[in-house]
Each structure stands twice: as C-alpha cells, then as structure tokens.
Design a protein around this motif. Structure first.
Motif, short mmCIF file in Angstrom:
data_model
loop_
_atom_site.label_atom_id
_atom_site.label_comp_id
_atom_site.label_asym_id
_atom_site.label_seq_id
_atom_site.Cartn_x
_atom_site.Cartn_y
_atom_site.Cartn_z
N THR A 1 4.99 7.49 0.16
CA THR A 1 4.62 6.09 0.39
C THR A 1 3.20 6.06 0.94
OG1 THR A 1 5.29 3.99 1.41
CG2 THR A 1 5.73 6.00 2.66
N ASP A 2 2.75 4.92 1.43
CA ASP A 2 1.32 4.69 1.67
C ASP A 2 0.67 5.62 2.69
OD1 ASP A 2 0.67 2.39 -0.10
OD2 ASP A 2 2.22 1.39 1.06
N VAL B 1 -6.36 -3.37 17.24
CA VAL B 1 -5.24 -3.29 16.31
C VAL B 1 -5.51 -4.17 15.09
CG1 VAL B 1 -2.77 -3.65 15.98
CG2 VAL B 1 -3.61 -2.87 18.20
N GLN B 2 -5.30 -3.61 13.92
CA GLN B 2 -5.27 -4.36 12.68
C GLN B 2 -3.96 -4.07 11.97
OE1 GLN B 2 -8.67 -3.17 10.33
NE2 GLN B 2 -10.02 -4.71 11.25
N VAL B 3 -3.46 -5.06 11.22
CA VAL B 3 -2.31 -4.83 10.36
C VAL B 3 -2.72 -5.14 8.93
CG1 VAL B 3 -0.59 -5.29 12.15
CG2 VAL B 3 -1.38 -7.16 10.72
N VAL B 4 -2.20 -4.34 8.00
CA VAL B 4 -2.55 -4.48 6.59
C VAL B 4 -1.28 -4.47 5.76
CG1 VAL B 4 -3.88 -3.57 4.66
CG2 VAL B 4 -4.73 -3.28 6.97
N PHE B 5 -1.22 -5.35 4.77
CA PHE B 5 -0.09 -5.41 3.85
C PHE B 5 -0.62 -5.00 2.47
CE2 PHE B 5 0.50 -8.37 7.31
CZ PHE B 5 1.70 -7.92 7.83
N TRP B 6 -0.12 -3.87 1.99
CA TRP B 6 -0.67 -3.23 0.80
C TRP B 6 -0.09 -3.80 -0.49
CZ3 TRP B 6 -4.42 -0.77 2.94
CH2 TRP B 6 -4.25 -0.05 4.12
N ASP B 7 -0.94 -3.91 -1.47
CA ASP B 7 -0.52 -4.27 -2.82
C ASP B 7 -0.49 -3.00 -3.69
OD1 ASP B 7 0.18 -5.76 -5.04
OD2 ASP B 7 -1.72 -6.85 -5.18
N LEU B 8 0.30 -3.05 -4.75
CA LEU B 8 0.36 -2.00 -5.78
C LEU B 8 0.78 -0.64 -5.24
CD1 LEU B 8 -2.78 -2.88 -7.97
CD2 LEU B 8 -0.40 -3.61 -8.26
N GLU B 9 1.59 -0.62 -4.19
CA GLU B 9 2.18 0.65 -3.76
C GLU B 9 3.07 1.21 -4.86
OE1 GLU B 9 5.37 3.23 -1.89
OE2 GLU B 9 5.53 1.41 -3.10
N GLU B 10 3.80 0.32 -5.52
CA GLU B 10 4.74 0.75 -6.54
C GLU B 10 4.05 1.28 -7.79
OE1 GLU B 10 7.69 1.12 -5.83
OE2 GLU B 10 8.36 -0.38 -4.38
N LYS B 11 2.74 1.08 -7.89
CA LYS B 11 1.98 1.58 -9.04
C LYS B 11 1.26 2.89 -8.71
CE LYS B 11 2.82 -1.92 -11.79
NZ LYS B 11 3.61 -1.76 -13.05
N LEU C 1 0.54 3.82 -4.92
CA LEU C 1 -0.12 3.67 -3.60
C LEU C 1 -1.55 3.18 -3.77
CD1 LEU C 1 0.94 7.13 -2.02
CD2 LEU C 1 2.38 5.15 -2.53
N LEU C 2 -1.79 2.32 -4.75
CA LEU C 2 -3.15 1.96 -5.12
C LEU C 2 -3.87 1.17 -4.04
CD1 LEU C 2 -2.82 1.12 -8.93
CD2 LEU C 2 -3.20 3.32 -7.79
N GLY C 3 -3.17 0.24 -3.38
CA GLY C 3 -3.82 -0.55 -2.33
C GLY C 3 -4.28 0.30 -1.18
N ALA C 4 -3.45 1.23 -0.75
CA ALA C 4 -3.81 2.11 0.37
C ALA C 4 -4.93 3.07 -0.04
CB ALA C 4 -2.59 2.88 0.84
N HIS C 5 -4.84 3.63 -1.25
CA HIS C 5 -5.90 4.53 -1.71
C HIS C 5 -7.24 3.79 -1.81
CE1 HIS C 5 -4.01 8.36 -2.45
NE2 HIS C 5 -3.01 7.79 -3.12
N ALA C 6 -7.21 2.54 -2.29
CA ALA C 6 -8.45 1.77 -2.39
C ALA C 6 -9.04 1.51 -1.02
CB ALA C 6 -8.18 0.45 -3.12
N PHE D 1 5.26 1.47 7.50
CA PHE D 1 6.69 1.10 7.47
C PHE D 1 7.10 0.89 6.03
CE2 PHE D 1 5.42 0.18 11.72
CZ PHE D 1 6.55 0.34 12.50
N ASP D 2 8.18 1.58 5.64
CA ASP D 2 8.70 1.42 4.29
C ASP D 2 10.20 1.68 4.32
OD1 ASP D 2 8.95 1.08 1.59
OD2 ASP D 2 7.47 2.61 1.02
N VAL D 3 10.98 0.69 3.91
CA VAL D 3 12.45 0.72 3.93
C VAL D 3 12.94 0.74 5.38
CG1 VAL D 3 14.54 1.89 3.19
CG2 VAL D 3 12.56 1.85 1.69
#
Length: 289
Positions: free
Chosen positions: A209-210, A132-142, A144-149, A165-167
């Motif tokens: 979302t991501d 298991v890994q957990v990731v906290f994405w940056d630039l979703e609001e721009k 989904l840039l963190g997830a795409h990267a 998870f979102d909202v």
C-alpha cells in the motif's frame, strides 16, 4: 526531599495528561458515519467531496493537488493542521479511491475515516514538536500512483515520518507495518495497546500500500490496519502466493461486492485510534528538536 517528591509527582501527572487523547466522545459512531458518507459514492470525485465536507466542518484548510503518473491523471487532497513554525513534518494519509466493484467501505473509506478522526484530535490538541499534514491519495488501486507522484514532486519536503492507514474496518488487533519493531515508537504503541487491551502486531511483513512509495524513496514510513488477529498470517500467506486453509475475511471482502458498510465492526475503532494517537504523541516527545 518533600519538595523533590512533589515535583516528581507533578512531572508524572503532566506526562500522563500529555498522553491522554484529545477526544472523549463517540469516535466509533462518527467514524462509521464518515465511512458511510464516503462509500456512498462510486466515483472518486464524490468520495473526495465527502472528505472535503468533513474537513470544512472541522475548520481544517485543504486543497486539491492534481498529478499525472504513468499516463494517468489523479488528484490528491491535502490538509494542513499547522504546528510549530519550522518544525519537522508529520504526514498522515490514506487512499480514497476504490476499485470498480463494491463500495470501497473497508478498502479504504475505513482508513480515510480513521485519518479524519486523528486530524480532529490533532487539531484540537496539536503536537508540540511537529507540524502535521494529512493527505488522501488517489489512484492507489492503480499502483500507488498518488503517493508515488507526491514523493517524486521536485522540492517536496521529506516528512520526519509518514503514517499510512489502509483497511481499518474491524477486529481486535492493531496491525502495524514497522521496518524496525524495536523503536521507542513501537514500544509506546505496545504500552498503549496493553492499556486498551487491544492486540498489537508490529512487523515488516505487510500487504502493499502507499507506505511503499515513501520507503522506496528512503523516507521513513509505517502503516496501520485494524483486523482480526487471526487474519494476519493468512493474509500474508495470500499475498505470498499461498492458499491458507481458511481465507481471511479481509480477502473475502475487499475488491468484491461485499465491500460495504455491512461488513464493518466499529467496536474497537475508538480503542485503536486512542492507541495510535498516544503513540504519535509519545513519538512527538521522543523526537523533539
């Protein structure tokens, strides 16, 4: 025959205990405190530092992973919970950035706090068949840039499943983006939500979302929100370009000055996270290798 019945009873008890969530304390209170800690910061760095402090307190190893995408620089936070050597990967994530207005409590400190709670539970009682890994994405609001990267990084390991998870801020219904609502995973979640008397609404219609970055790459992904059940159809109507008679609370709160902890309701958060954890443990057993 008596020995057979006794063996069956033992097996049943073991399966029940295997599905019991690892937590039994004040999940909702801790979740609310974590949302407060993250949303107290208007800048992404401060929000990330609040997440890092929680991971450190849990004894979970983590790292920062810088990226550039579409001419913008960001930083994903990656934490490794471990698991059986060479086992397939379960990836769980949420975006931690926010828009310029408001505090980003619902969108998306609430989702980040949900992931942190799951991380604590899965560290205390690891899955048997997946890392298991957990990731906290940056630039979703721009965009989904963190997830795409992440997905586009050469040599990146494809997860057996990505769970987003979102909202995750209030309401009586666990809303799930599930491309296929007929899977054993969805069935396990439906059964768990019935036990918890929590609404459950799986389907392939869901706000962007991501998880989309993963689905676009052909990687399996689902997403979860905790909202009012009566909000779902109006939310979808808004994202579809419609104008529902009653604007759902989510659309009134996110990306506005109202996005503060004052809008949160933690009363069903612990139930919802129990449902998700039980579903993931069932999925882990269903996909044993």
């Amino acid at each position: 025959m008596h020995h057979v019945r006794r063996s069956l009873r033992c097996a049943l008890l073991l399966s029940v205990f295997a599905s019991v969530p690892a937590w039994a304390d004040d999940v909702s209170g801790r979740w609310h405190g974590q949302v407060e800690a993250i949303s107290a910061h208007g800048d992404t760095t401060g929000r990330g530092d609040a997440i890092a402090r929680r991971l450190d307190a849990l004894g979970i190893a983590w790292k920062r992973e810088a990226f550039e995408r579409d001419g913008q620089a960001g930083e994903n936070l990656v934490a490794d919970l471990g698991g059986p050597d060479k086992a397939p990967l379960l990836l769980i994530g949420a975006h931690y950035d926010k828009v310029a207005i408001g505090h980003g409590a619902t969108d998306n400190a609430s989702g980040v706090a949900a992931v942190l709670e799951l991380a604590q539970a899965l560290k205390a009682k690891p899955l048997e068949h997946h890392r298991v890994q957990v990731v906290f994405w940056d630039l979703e609001e721009k965009g989904l840039l963190g997830a795409h990267a992440w997905v586009a990084t050469a040599g990146r390991e494809q997860p057996a499943l990505y769970v987003n998870f979102d909202v995750f801020g209030w309401g009586d219904t666990l809303w799930m983006m599930a491309p296929d609502s007929g899977t054993p995973f969805v069935a396990a979640l439906r059964a768990a939500s019935g036990t918890e008397k929590l609404g459950f609404a799986p389907g392939d219609k869901y706000p962007p979302t991501d998880h989309l970055a993963f689905l676009k790459a052909g990687w399996p992904a689902v997403s979860f929100s905790l909202v009012g059940g009566d909000e779902i159809d109006p939310i979808l109507a808004v994202f579809g370009g419609g104008k529902p008679a009653q604007v759902p609370k989510v659309m009134q709160v996110i990306h506005s000055e109202r996005d503060t902890t004052a809008e949160l309701d933690a009363s069903r958060v612990d139930d919802a996270l129990r449902v998700v954890e039980q579903g993931l443990r069932a999925w882990d057993h269903q996909n044993a290798h």
